[in-house]
Design an enzyme around this catalytic site. Structure first.
Site, mmCIF file in Angstrom:
data_model
loop_
_atom_site.group_PDB
_atom_site.id
_atom_site.type_symbol
_atom_site.label_atom_id
_atom_site.label_comp_id
_atom_site.label_asym_id
_atom_site.label_seq_id
_atom_site.Cartn_x
_atom_site.Cartn_y
_atom_site.Cartn_z
ATOM 1 N N HIS A 155 0.838 -1.206 0.000
ATOM 2 C CA HIS A 155 0.000 0.000 0.000
ATOM 3 C C HIS A 155 0.875 1.259 0.000
ATOM 4 O O HIS A 155 0.718 2.140 -0.851
ATOM 5 C CB HIS A 155 -0.914 -0.017 1.226
ATOM 6 C CG HIS A 155 -1.801 1.182 1.365
ATOM 7 N ND1 HIS A 155 -3.132 1.154 1.027
ATOM 8 C CD2 HIS A 155 -1.541 2.445 1.801
ATOM 9 C CE1 HIS A 155 -3.655 2.357 1.244
ATOM 10 N NE2 HIS A 155 -2.712 3.158 1.722
ATOM 11 N N GLU A 156 1.789 1.342 0.958
ATOM 12 C CA GLU A 156 2.634 2.534 1.053
ATOM 13 C C GLU A 156 3.562 2.655 -0.151
ATOM 14 O O GLU A 156 3.862 3.764 -0.613
ATOM 15 C CB GLU A 156 3.437 2.527 2.353
ATOM 16 C CG GLU A 156 2.590 2.536 3.623
ATOM 17 C CD GLU A 156 1.538 3.632 3.662
ATOM 18 O OE1 GLU A 156 1.741 4.695 3.025
ATOM 19 O OE2 GLU A 156 0.494 3.432 4.326
ATOM 20 N N HIS A 213 1.742 4.425 -2.893
ATOM 21 C CA HIS A 213 1.832 5.883 -2.717
ATOM 22 C C HIS A 213 3.200 6.381 -3.204
ATOM 23 O O HIS A 213 3.300 7.412 -3.877
ATOM 24 C CB HIS A 213 1.681 6.261 -1.245
ATOM 25 C CG HIS A 213 0.272 6.283 -0.740
ATOM 26 N ND1 HIS A 213 -0.747 6.974 -1.373
ATOM 27 C CD2 HIS A 213 -0.286 5.733 0.369
ATOM 28 C CE1 HIS A 213 -1.859 6.842 -0.678
ATOM 29 N NE2 HIS A 213 -1.618 6.081 0.376
ATOM 30 N N HIS A 258 3.493 6.769 -6.848
ATOM 31 C CA HIS A 258 2.788 7.958 -7.314
ATOM 32 C C HIS A 258 3.747 9.154 -7.314
ATOM 33 O O HIS A 258 3.730 9.988 -8.235
ATOM 34 C CB HIS A 258 1.582 8.226 -6.404
ATOM 35 C CG HIS A 258 0.508 9.036 -7.026
ATOM 36 N ND1 HIS A 258 -0.657 9.370 -6.371
ATOM 37 C CD2 HIS A 258 0.393 9.619 -8.250
ATOM 38 C CE1 HIS A 258 -1.427 10.083 -7.156
ATOM 39 N NE2 HIS A 258 -0.807 10.258 -8.301
#
Length: 679
Positions: A468-469, A472, A475
Site C-alpha cells: 500500500h505505502e 503511494h 505515485h
C-alpha cells in the site's frame, strides 16, 4: 546564520538532505530565514510594474519558497518519524510561524489583485492543460481561503488558522505520549498461553530493555496486535484493548477531548467565515465527491450492501466463542476469534505465514512489480545520509538508465515514531527550464524488528501494508509535471488512495505470490495449497472491515458537518454517530476519536471516506489489468500516464483516459464478496 547548513545548497548526492550534519537547534533560525527570503520573493511579484501575466505572477508565485518547503518538510517528517522533546516543543513554535506566513500570502490584497487580473484576462487557449490547471488552482486557493474577505474577517481567519496549527500538533503529541507510556508486564508463564514463540522472544527482549523479568507488551502495533490476536487470557485481552482505546481520553493532562471540541469549533468557524455551511462543504468543493450529501449517500449505500455480510461474519465468530463458554462477544475478543476462524476456514494462521515473508524479500517483490510495470530499478545507496541507522536509501533508476528518484525506507517502531504507516516526501518533483528535478520519497512503517539471527518477518496484513505505502511512493516517484504543486500525490484527496490500494491487489495474485513467498531459512516456496488459501482469503471478514471503515468515515463527516454539540461528551457523540456500523457492545470510557490522528492531526478531515471511495477505483482498475494480464505493458503504460500526471488533470478524466470509461462499483463489491448472489 551563514553556518546554518539548512539554508545553504546541499552539497550531497542529488542534493539529498544532509541529516547527519543537521543540528536540531538550526531548524528554527533556518525556517525564519527561509520565510524572510520567501517574503522577499512575494514582494518582487507584487512590486513588478509590468502588467500581470501568467509567467510573472502565477509561475513566479509557484516558485516562491522552494527552500522553505524542503526545510519545513524535513522538520515535520522528522517530528513524525524520529521526534524528541525538543522537536515536539519546536513544532508548537514553528507551526504558527508557517501558518502566519501562509496567511500573509493568501491574504495579500495586492498579490491577489494581480492573480485576479491574470485569471480574468488570460486566454486559456494559449495555455497548456497543466498551465490552465495551475491558474485555476491558484485563483481558487486564494478565493476559498480568505482573499475576498474584509480586513476584520481576514484577521479572524488568521487567529483561527494559528490556533488550529497549534492544536493539531498538540493532539498528535498527546497520542504519542499515551502510546509510549503504557506497557503490560507479564511475569507468569501461564499468562503467555497461546502467544507464538517469536512474539514471546520479542516481548522478552522488550522486558529486558526495561530491566524487567518476564515479558512486556506495548501499544505499538508489532506488539499490541499479536498479543490481542493470540493470547488465550481474556482478561489480559480486555486490559490491553482498553488501554489502546483509552489513549488520550483518560482524565489526565494528555486528554484530547477539549482539543477535539476546539478543532471542530474552529474549523466550523473558518468554513462559515469563508461562506460555506460546514467545514465538509469547504473541503469537498475540490474532491471527486463534491458535497457532504454525495459522501453520505456513498457511505450509506455501502453500509446497506455490507451490513448483512458483516452480521453473518460476527455470528460465525460468536459460534466459535461459544465453545469457550463466551456468551457475549466483546470488541477485545474480535482479533482472537477472527484468527481462530481464519485457521478453521483456511488452515493457516498469520503467525504461521510469517517465516515466508521476511521484510527484505517482500520489499524486493514490491520492487519487482515496479520493474515489470514501469521499468524501475532500486539500488541501495550507502553514501546518502539518513536520519536513523535503521533507515535505508535507494536510488530509483528508470528503464533508460537515468536517475528517477530517491526512496527512503524506515520500517521499525521507535519511541520517537508515531504509530501507523505512511508515505511522505522530502523534496517534490518539478521542471525548470533546464532540468527535471526528481523527488525524494519516504515510506515509514512499524513492523517487527529483526531479532538475533531472525530477520523482520511480516504478517500477511503487513505485506499488504508495505505494498500500500509503496503504491503511494510510486505515485511520487513517477511524477512528471512542470509544477510542484500539481506533482505526484498533489491530487484530489479521494483520488490519492487509488495508486496505493491498487498495489495491494498484487499480493493476492497466485503466480506472483509464488515468486516471493519463500521460507527465510529453507528457501522453500510456501505450500501451494496455502497460497490458494491466501488467495481465497482475499475477502475474508470484508463485511466487518467495510463497516469499520464506513463507521470512521461517518464519524469524520459528523464532526465536520456541525453535528457535535459544544456541551456533548466526545465518547457519547461517537457512540451515537457510528451506532449503525457497530456490531459489538460499547465499552464504557473508551473512544476512537481521541486518537483519530488521520482527521485531527493528518490531512483526512472530511476526507476519511476516500479510502472506500478509492477502493471502487482500484478494484475497477485492477479488473482491467486482470482482463489483459496483471503485468501487461500496454495497460501499465496507461496507468503510468495516470500516475505521472499528478493533479494536472481532473481525476475522473485521468481515470477515463486510462480505463476507457467511468469506474463501476460492482468490481469492488465482487472483490469484497459483498454481492448477494441469491438476489
Amino acid at each position: 546564520m551563514n553556518n546554518n547548513l539548512l539554508v545553504e545548497k546541499f552539497n550531497t548526492p542529488y542534493e539529498s538532505i544532509p541529516f547527519e550534519n543537521i543540528k536540531q537547534e538550526e531548524f528554527r533560525p533556518a525556517i525564519e530565514q527561509a520565510i524572510d527570503d520567501a517574503r522577499k520573493e512575494i514582494d518582487e511579484i507584487v512590486q513588478n510594474t509590468d502588467p500581470p501575466n501568467f509567467v510573472n505572477t502565477i509561475v513566479a508565485l509557484e516558485n516562491v519558497g522552494k527552500k522553505l518547503t524542503v526545510i519545513s518538510s524535513t522538520f515535520f517528517n522528522l517530528n513524525s518519524a524520529e521526534t524528541s522533546d525538543y522537536l515536539q516543543s519546536l513544532a508548537e513554535e514553528i507551526s504558527p510561524m508557517l501558518t502566519e506566513y501562509a496567511n500573509d500570502i493568501i491574504l495579500n490584497e495586492q498579490l491577489f489583485d494581480k492573480i485576479k487580473i491574470v485569471y480574468e484576462t488570460t486566454l486559456k487557449s494559449k495555455l497548456s492543460q497543466e498551465e490552465v490547471r495551475l491558474l485555476d488552482k491558484t485563483y481558487k486557493d486564494f478565493s476559498k481561503n480568505g482573499a475576498l474577505l474584509s480586513p476584520e474577517d481576514k484577521n479572524n481567519l488568521r487567529q483561527i488558522s494559528n490556533e488550529l496549527a497549534v492544536l493539531s500538533v498538540k493532539f498528535g503529541q498527546n497520542v504519542l505520549k499515551e502510546t509510549n507510556d503504557y506497557y503490560l508486564h507479564i511475569s507468569e508463564n501461564k499468562d503467555m498461553e497461546g502467544i507464538p514463540e517469536s512474539i514471546k522472544e520479542m516481548a522478552r527482549k522488550e522486558a529486558e530493555n526495561r530491566n524487567l523479568k518476564g515479558w512486556v507488551f506495548t501499544l505499538h502495533y508489532p506488539s499490541y496486535v499479536p498479543f490481542i490476536t493470540y493470547t488465550t487470557n481474556r482478561e489480559l485481552r480486555k486490559e490491553i484493548y482498553t488501554a489502546y482505546m483509552q489513549r488520550a481520553c483518560k482524565d489526565n493532562e494528555y486528554n484530547n477531548e477539549e482539543i477535539i471540541h476546539k478543532i471542530v469549533e474552529l474549523r466550523s468557524k473558518k468554513a462559515k467565515l469563508l461562506g460555506f455551511n460546514t467545514y465538509a462543504d469547504l473541503i469537498l468543493q475540490e474532491r471527486m465527491a463534491s458535497s457532504p450529501k454525495l459522501v453520505y449517500d456513498f457511505l450509506y449505500d455501502l453500509l446497506h450492501q455490507a451490513k448483512p455480510f458483516a452480521q453473518k461474519e460476527i455470528e460465525n465468530l460468536k459460534n466459535i466463542a461459544s465453545r469457550d463458554g463466551i456468551l457475549e462477544l466483546m470488541p477485545f475478543d474480535h482479533a482472537y476469534y477472527v484468527e481462530k476462524l481464519r485457521q478453521e476456514k483456511f488452515s493457516f494462521s498469520e503467525e504461521e505465514l510469517k517465516p515466508y515473508f521476511p521484510l527484505n524479500q517482500v520489499l524486493n517483490a514490491a520492487f519487482d512489480v515496479a520493474k515489470k510495470l514501469y521499468g524501475l530499478t532500486f539500488k541501495e545507496r550507502k553514501d546518502i545520509q539518513k536520519y536513523h541507522s535503521e533507515v535505508k536509501v535507494y536510488e530509483v533508476v528508470n528503464d533508460k538508465g537515468k536517475h528517477q528518484a530517491l526512496l527512503y525506507t524506515d520500517f521499525f517502531p521507535r519511541a520517537g515514531k508515531r504509530a501507523g504507516a505512511w508515505m511522505t516526501s522530502y523534496k517534490g518533483q518539478f521542471k525548470t527550464l533546464s532540468d527535471n528535478i526528481r523527488p525524494h520519497i519516504s515510506i515509514v512503517c512499524n513492523f517487527s524488528r529483526p531479532n538475533g539471527d531472525m530477520p523482520s518477518l511480516l504478517t500477511f496484513s503487513e505485506v499488504t501494508t508495505l505494498f500500500h505505502e509503496f503504491g503511494h511512493a510510486l505515485h511520487g516517484i513517477l511524477a512528471n509535471t512542470t509544477f510542484e504543486s500539481l506533482s505526484g500525490t498533489n491530487v484530489y484527496w479521494d483520488f490519492v488512495e487509488l495508486p496505493s490500494q491498487f498495489m495491494e491487489n498484487y499480493v493476492f495474485e497466485k503466480e506472483f505470490l509464488k515468486t516471493f513467498a519463500l521460507h527465510y531459512q529453507k528457501g522453500e516456496m510456501l505450500d501451494e495449497e496455502k497460497i490458494d488459501k491466501i488467495v481465497a482469503s482475499a475477502n475474508f471478514m470484508q463485511g466487518y472491515q467495510t463497516l469499520r471503515q464506513i463507521g470512521l468515515g461517518l464519524l469524520d463527516m459528523a464532526y465536520h458537518t456541525d453535528e457535535l454539540n459544544s456541551e456533548e461528551g466526545i465518547e457519547d457523540f461517537e457512540v451515537k454517530m457510528i451506532k449503525e456500523t457497530q456490531l459489538y457492545p460499547h465499552i464504557k470510557n473508551t473512544c476512537i476519536s481521541t486518537s483519530f490522528s488521520h482527521i485531527f492531526q493528518g490531512g483526512y478531515a472530511a476526507g476519511y471516506y476516500s479510502y472506500k471511495w478509492a477502493e471502487v477505483l482500484d478494484a475497477d482498475a485492477f479488473d482491467f489489468f486482470k482482463e489483459r494480464g496483471i503485468f501487461d505493458k500496454e495497460t501499465a503504460n496507461k496507468f503510468e500516464s495516470l500516475l505521472s500526471k499528478g493533479g494536472t488533470e481532473d481525476p475522473m478524466e485521468l481515470y477515463i483516459s486510462f480505463r476507457g470509461r467511468r469506474p463501476q462499483s460492482d468490481a469492488l463489491l465482487k472483490r469484497a464478496g459483498l454481492l448477494d448472489t441469491n438476489s
